[in-house]
Design a protein around this motif. Structure first.
Motif, short mmCIF file in Angstrom:
data_model
loop_
_atom_site.label_atom_id
_atom_site.label_comp_id
_atom_site.label_asym_id
_atom_site.label_seq_id
_atom_site.Cartn_x
_atom_site.Cartn_y
_atom_site.Cartn_z
N SER A 248 4.73 1.38 1.08
CA SER A 248 5.39 0.17 1.15
C SER A 248 6.78 0.17 0.49
O SER A 248 6.94 0.59 -0.83
CB SER A 248 4.48 -0.92 0.64
OG SER A 248 3.41 -1.13 1.50
N LEU B 242 1.33 5.24 -6.38
CA LEU B 242 0.53 4.02 -5.90
C LEU B 242 -0.70 4.28 -7.18
O LEU B 242 -1.06 3.23 -7.67
CB LEU B 242 -0.34 4.18 -4.64
CG LEU B 242 -1.13 3.15 -4.37
CD1 LEU B 242 -0.32 1.70 -4.32
CD2 LEU B 242 -1.87 3.06 -2.88
N GLY C 69 0.85 -1.24 -0.06
CA GLY C 69 -0.02 -0.20 -0.06
C GLY C 69 0.79 1.14 -0.01
O GLY C 69 2.22 1.25 -0.07
N ARG D 150 -0.82 -2.93 -5.59
CA ARG D 150 -1.63 -2.69 -4.48
C ARG D 150 -2.37 -3.84 -4.26
O ARG D 150 -2.98 -4.55 -4.67
CB ARG D 150 -2.63 -1.62 -4.98
CG ARG D 150 -3.61 -1.36 -3.75
CD ARG D 150 -4.60 -0.43 -4.17
NE ARG D 150 -4.65 0.94 -3.46
CZ ARG D 150 -4.95 1.95 -3.54
NH1 ARG D 150 -5.33 2.19 -4.67
NH2 ARG D 150 -4.63 3.18 -2.83
N GLY D 151 -2.28 -4.08 -2.64
CA GLY D 151 -3.10 -5.14 -1.78
C GLY D 151 -2.40 -6.57 -2.15
O GLY D 151 -2.45 -7.50 -1.63
#
Length: 153
Positions: free
Chosen positions: A90, A120, A87, A129-130
């Protein structure tokens, strides 16, 4: 070896803060130049000089706002909680190299390790992402594997 995320954020902040200070100095110099412009018998020359100063000021003001936004991004990245799921903020190791997710600020060398700082919202940032260690994403006709997402102990 894991790159030092905090050292990277500090270096980026120092770099952006230096640029920010330069923009402020340029604005001050332009303001002084504008104040020194006096209306002469040649009105067109005066108006042209004032317009050139105004255009330069607008460009520098845009650059200053961009630097301030990037500094804000860095502060938010530093404060972001680190989790094993990718996220904002990170640090990510993939089989294609290291990434720091949050702001698009180019490539940085930290202790001999190249880290690419990406947003992002970028295509790669959005794809990551994720995701977590072991996940694979399609990327440029191949698969990019997330090796690890380091979090503090």
């Amino acid at each position: 070896m894991v790159p030092d995320r905090n050292a990277l954020l500090v270096r980026c902040r120092e770099h952006l803060a230096a640029g920010h200070a330069e923009y402020l100095l340029e604005l001050k110099n332009l303001d002084e130049a504008a104040a020194g412009e006096t209306k002469s018998s040649s009105g067109d020359k005066y108006e042209t000089a004032r317009e050139m100063i105004a255009q330069s000021r607008n460009l520098i003001a845009r650059n200053l706002a961009e630097a301030e936004a990037r500094l804000d991004d860095l502060a938010r990245m530093a404060a972001a909680p680190l989790r094993p799921v990718i996220g904002f903020g990170s640090l990510v190791e993939t089989d294609g190299g290291w990434y720091l997710i949050g702001a698009s600020l180019g490539e940085w060398d930290i202790s001999g390790i190249v880290v690419r700082m990406i947003s992002l919202a970028s295509p790669l940032g959005a794809a990551l992402r994720g995701k977590g260690a072991g996940d694979r994403i399609p990327w440029r006709g191949a698969a990019l594997e997330v090796i690890r997402v380091p979090v503090p102990d």
